[in-house]
Enzyme design. Structure first.
Site, PDB file in Angstrom:
ATOM      1  CB  SER A 295      20.953 -26.765  -9.965  1.00  0.00           C
ATOM      2  OG  SER A 295      21.388 -27.444 -11.125  1.00  0.00           O
ATOM      3  CE  LYS A 350      24.069 -25.871  -8.327  1.00  0.00           C
ATOM      4  NZ  LYS A 350      25.027 -25.043  -8.891  1.00  0.00           N
ATOM      5  CG  HIS A 353      23.836 -30.348  -8.281  1.00  0.00           C
ATOM      6  ND1 HIS A 353      24.412 -29.601  -9.287  1.00  0.00           N
ATOM      7  CD2 HIS A 353      22.644 -30.770  -8.777  1.00  0.00           C
ATOM      8  CE1 HIS A 353      23.619 -29.566 -10.332  1.00  0.00           C
ATOM      9  NE2 HIS A 353      22.526 -30.275 -10.060  1.00  0.00           N
ATOM     10  CG  ASN A 354      27.870 -27.419  -9.244  1.00  0.00           C
ATOM     11  OD1 ASN A 354      26.672 -27.670  -9.251  1.00  0.00           O
ATOM     12  ND2 ASN A 354      28.340 -26.240  -9.553  1.00  0.00           N
ATOM     13  CD  GLU A 357      26.965 -29.291 -13.245  1.00  0.00           C
ATOM     14  OE1 GLU A 357      25.917 -28.993 -12.642  1.00  0.00           O
ATOM     15  OE2 GLU A 357      27.806 -28.428 -13.582  1.00  0.00           O
TER      16      GLU A 357
HETATM   17  C1  6PG Z   1      23.926 -25.753 -12.288  1.00  0.00           C
HETATM   18  C2  6PG Z   1      25.347 -25.676 -12.683  1.00  0.00           C
HETATM   19  C3  6PG Z   1      25.826 -24.273 -12.581  1.00  0.00           C
HETATM   20  C4  6PG Z   1      27.082 -24.048 -13.379  1.00  0.00           C
HETATM   21  C5  6PG Z   1      28.328 -24.078 -12.574  1.00  0.00           C
HETATM   22  C6  6PG Z   1      29.371 -25.108 -12.887  1.00  0.00           C
HETATM   23  O1  6PG Z   1      23.630 -26.584 -11.446  1.00  0.00           O
HETATM   24  O2  6PG Z   1      23.113 -25.016 -12.835  1.00  0.00           O
HETATM   25  O3  6PG Z   1      26.134 -26.486 -11.886  1.00  0.00           O
HETATM   26  O4  6PG Z   1      25.869 -23.933 -11.258  1.00  0.00           O
HETATM   27  O5  6PG Z   1      27.144 -24.660 -14.549  1.00  0.00           O
HETATM   28  O6  6PG Z   1      28.782 -22.795 -12.769  1.00  0.00           O
HETATM   29  O7  6PG Z   1      30.317 -24.561 -13.654  1.00  0.00           O
HETATM   30  P1  6PG Z   1      31.797 -25.017 -13.964  1.00  0.00           P
HETATM   31  O8  6PG Z   1      31.706 -26.204 -14.849  1.00  0.00           O
HETATM   32  O9  6PG Z   1      32.270 -23.790 -14.699  1.00  0.00           O
HETATM   33  O10 6PG Z   1      32.552 -25.225 -12.711  1.00  0.00           O
END
Ligand code: 6PG
Length: 627
Positions: A295, A350, A353-354, A357
C-alpha cells in the site's frame, strides 16, 4: 555482500587449481577442504579405504564452521567435492543465502584423460566412475565447463558472481517501476522484466533503465528466460502485474524456467482465496509463493510502502531483507513490513485495509459536503480540514486538504471532477468476505454502495427533479460538531475493519497479530493516521477496540455531535450514508435486547425454523403454531 564460494566437482576436475586462482583474483582467503580431515579419516584414506557418510559428517561440519567463521569478516573460497546434496546441505547449513556453488563440469573421459596425462598422477577408472555415480548435480550452482582455460574459467565465474541479480521485478507498470527504483536506491542488484507487445509495449524495461541513473546496475529484459537466468538462486521474483487471471498466466510462463525453492511474490491486490490456491499449486511444483499487500500508491512504492506479506515463514525470511529495507519505517524506525501469517492472510488484510480506506474516503467526502452546505467554499473547506490536523491527522485528511485548495483558472478543480466514483474491486471483496464470514462491516458496505449509487449519474439527475425538495439547506450545526461526528465514525470504521480481521484470523486459524498489523499501517500506507498509531497500543491489550476505556470515552463524547450532524443532514436532504451508518451500527451493537426476537418469531411462523427462549436455559429449540 559477503559470500562463501564452494568450488565443487568430482576428483580431477581441477577444483584446487581453480579455487586457488579464484581466491587470488578476488583477494580473499582460500581453503582446501582436504586439509581439514580428522586424523581418523586420513588414516582410513591412506590405507586405501573409501570414506563413508558417517566419516564425512564431522569433516563437513568442520568446513561449515569454517565458512561461518570466515563470513564474520570476509568472503572466502573453499574447495570440496561435495558430490551429494546432503553434503552440500551440511556445508551450507544456516548460511544458505550466503553460499555460492561453483560446479566444475567435465565428461568422464575428459577428466580421466586429463588426470592420467599428469606425470605424477594415476586414477583408476573405477574410482572416477564411483565419483560420477555418487554425484548428484546441484540445482543452484554456477556451472563451469572445464574445457575452458583457467583464465576463462575465472573470468566466467566472476561474471556469474557479479552479474546475477538478487531480486527480480516482473511488470513495469506504475507500481512496479517505483518499486524497482526503491530497490535500486537501496543498493540491491535487480533484474527488471516487462513483456514485449508489438507496437504497444516495446523495450519498456530498457527505456526505463535508461531514464534513471539509479538503475545503471539493474538488468533490463523482455525475454522471460534471460530474466529468470539473471537471478541468483533461490530466485526471488516479485510480480507487479494486474491482479486476476494475468497472475496465473504469468506463473505458467515463469514455471518452465524456475528451479526448486525459487520464490514468487505477488504484490498485487489479489483475492486472498486465489492466493491460497496459487500457494497450494506452486507447492506441488516446489516453488514458494508469497502473497503480499503493498500500500502507498506510486509515491509510497518509491519512497517506502507498507508491505503485508504472507505464506511460509521460511520463504518470507529469504525475501525479508529486501521487503523490509524498501518499506516505510514506523515512528520507532522499524519496517512497516512484517510477516503477517500463513496462506493469503497478507492479501486478506490488504483487502480490509482497502475497505477501511473506502470508508475513510467516504467520510471525508461526506464531511466536506456538509462543510460546503454550511456555506464554505473549497478554500474554506480546505482550511477547516487543515485545522483538524491536530486531533484527526491522517494521510487521507492531508490529501483532501490539498485537493480542496487546488485551482484551475478561477475555479476549484474539485468542482470540475465528474461525480462518479470508480473502484477496482477490493472494496467489493471486503463486503463479500464480511458477508461470508458473518461479520457486520456495515460501513464498508455503505461506502462501497455509495460509490455504486454515484455511478447512476443519469438516474440521479432525473430523480433529483422529482424528489429533491430542499433547494437551500440550513444545517444547525458547528464545524466542531462535524469534526466530532467524523472522529466518531472513524472509530467505528476501525472497529469494524479490525473485527473483520480478527474473525478471519479465528476462522482460518491464522493467528494474526492485530497490534503488528496496526503498526505496519502507521506509515507508508493510505490509511496511516494518528488514530492508527494509538491502535498499536490498544491492540496490545485487546482485540476489540470498543473495550478500551479511552476509546469508550471518546465514542461517548463524540456521539451527541454525530447524532446532531446526521439528523440535521437528514432534515436537510444531505446524503450522509457512512456517518449515519456509524450511529446505526453503534446503536445496534450496544442494544442489549435487539429486535431480532421478532425476526425469529417470523421465521418460526412461516418456516417452522424454531427459536430459542430466554426462559429456557436448556438451549432447546421451540416451535409454536402462532395462529
Ligand atoms: C493502496 C491503495 C491501492 C489502490 C487500490 C484501490 O493501499 O495503495 O488501496 O491499492 O488505490 O487500487 O482502488 P479502488 O479505489 O480503485 O478500488
Amino acid at each position: 555482500m559477503k559470500k562463501v564460494i564452494y568450488v565443487m566437482g568430482v576428483s580431477g576436475c581441477g577444483k584446487s587449481t581453480i579455487g586457488t586462482l579464484l581466491a587470488q583474483d578476488l583477494g580473499i582467503p582460500f581453503f582446501d577442504g582436504d586439509d581439514f580431515h580428522p586424523e581418523s579419516n586420513i588414516t582410513k584414506m591412506s590405507s586405501g579405504q573409501a570414506l563413508n557418510d558417517d566419516d564425512r559428517q564431522g569433516w563437513l561440519e568442520t568446513l561449515n564452521d569454517l565458512a561461518k567463521k570466515q563470513l564474520e569478516n570476509n568472503s572466502c573460497v573453499i574447495v570440496c567435492s561435495a558430490l551429494k546434496q546432503k553434503y552440500r546441505d551440511i556445508l551450507s547449513d544456516t548460511i544458505e543465502d550466503d553460499t555460492e556453488w561453483v560446479h566444475l563440469v567435465g565428461s568422464f573421459n575428459q577428466i580421466l584423460e586429463r588426470v592420467n596425462s599428469r606425470a605424477d598422477h594415476f586414477m583408476p577408472s573405477e574410482l572416477l566412475k564411483s565419483q560420477f555415480d555418487t554425484l548428484e548435480n546441484p540445482e543452484c550452482a554456477i556451472k563451469i565447463d572445464i574445457s575452458l582455460s583457467p583464465q576463462e574459467i575465472i573470468k566466467k565465474i566472476k561474471q556469474e558472481l557479479m552479474n546475477t541479480s538478487e531480486f527480480g521485478l516482473f511488470g513495469l507498470g506504475v507500481m512496479g517501476k517505483s518499486l524497482c527504483r526503491n530497490l535500486a536506491n537501496n543498493g540491491f542488484k535487480i533484474s527488471m522484466f516487462n513483456r514485449h507487445v508489438d507496437g504497444v509495449e516495446e523495450d519498456v524495461a530498457i527505456n526505463f533503465k535508461a531514464q534513471y541513473p539509479e538503475l545503471s546496475r539493474a538488468e533490463a529484459f523482455d525475454d522471460i528466460s534471460a530474466f529468470v537466468n539473471s537471478l541468483q538462486q533461490p530466485r526471488r521474483i516479485m510480480l507487479m502485474v494486474n491482479a486476476g487471471k494475468t497472475i496465473d498466466y504469468v506463473i505458467e510462463d515463469l514455471l518452465p524456467h524456475l528451479s526448486e525453492n525459487d520464490i514468487i511474490i505477488d504484490g498485487g491486490n489479489s483475492n486472498y482465496k486465489k492466493t491460497k490456491e496459487r500457494y497450494d499449486y506452486l507447492k506441488t511444483k516446489g516453488i514458494h509463493f508469497i502473497g503480499t499487500g503493498v500500500s502507498g500508491g506510486e509515491e509510497g512504492a518509491l519512497k517506502g510502502p507498507s508491505i503485508m506479506p504472507s505464506g511460509d515463514i521460511d520463504a518470507y525470511n529469504k525475501v525479508a531483507p529486501f521487503l523490509e529495507t524498501i518499506s516505510a519505517k514506523d515512528k520507532n524506525g522499524l519496517p512497516c513490513c512484517t510477516y503477517v501469517g500463513p496462506e493469503g492472510s497478507g492479501q486478506f488484510i490488504k483487502m480490509v485495509h482497502n475497505g477501511v480506506e473506502y470508508v475513510e474516503m467516504q467520510l471525508l467526502a461526506e464531511v466536506s459536503t456538509i462543510l460546503e452546505t454550511l456555506g464554505q467554499n473549497p478554500d474554506e473547506v480546505s482550511q477547516t480540514l487543515q485545522s483538524w490536523k491536530d486531533i484527526a491527522d491522517s494521510y487521507l485528511l492531508e490529501i483532501t486538504t490539498a485537493i480542496f485548495k487546488k485551482k484551475e483558472g478561477d475555479d476549484w478543480l474539485v468542482n470540475k471532477v465528474l461525480d462518479k466514483a470508480g473502484n477496482k474491486g477490493t472494496g467489493n471483496w471486503t463486503a463479500i468476505s464480511s458477508a461470508e464470514l458473518g461479520v457486520p462491516s456495515t460501513l464498508i458496505a455503505s461506502a462501497l454502495f455509495s460509490r455504486y449509487i454515484s455511478f447512476y449519474k443519469e438516474e440521479r439527475i432525473q430523480l433529483n427533479e422529482k424528489f429533491q425538495t430542499k433547494t437551500t439547506s440550513e444545517l444547525n450545526i458547528t464545524t466542531n460538531d462535524v469534526l466530532e461526528a467524523y472522529q466518531f465514525a472513524r472509530i467505528i470504521n476501525h472497529y469494524q475493519g479490525f473485527k473483520l480481521i480478527a474473525e478471519a484470523s479465528n476462522k482460518f486459524e491464522w493467528d494474526l497479530n492485530l497490534s503488528e498489523i496496526a503498526r505496519i499501517w502507521t506509515n507508508g500506507c493510505i490509511i496511516r493516521s494518528t488514530l492508527m498509531e494509538e491502535l498499536v497500543e490498544v491492540f496490545k491489550h485487546t482485540t476489540n477496540i470498543l473495550t478500551n476505556p479511552k476509546l469508550i470515552d471518546l465514542v461517548n463524547t463524540y456521539k451527541p455531535a454525530a447524532k446532531k450532524v446526521v439528523s440535521q443532514s437528514i432534515l436537510n436532504d444531505v446524503a450522509t450514508p457512512a456517518l449515519s451508518e456509524a450511529i446505526q451500527f453503534l446503536n445496534g451493537i450496544t442494544t442489549a435486547y435487539a429486535s431480532a426476537n421478532v425476526i425469529q418469531a417470523q421465521r418460526d411462523y412461516f418456516g417452522a425454523h424454531t427459536y430459542l427462549r430466554l426462559d429456557d436455559a436448556s438451549g432447546k429449540s421451540h416451535h409454536t403454531d402462532w395462529n
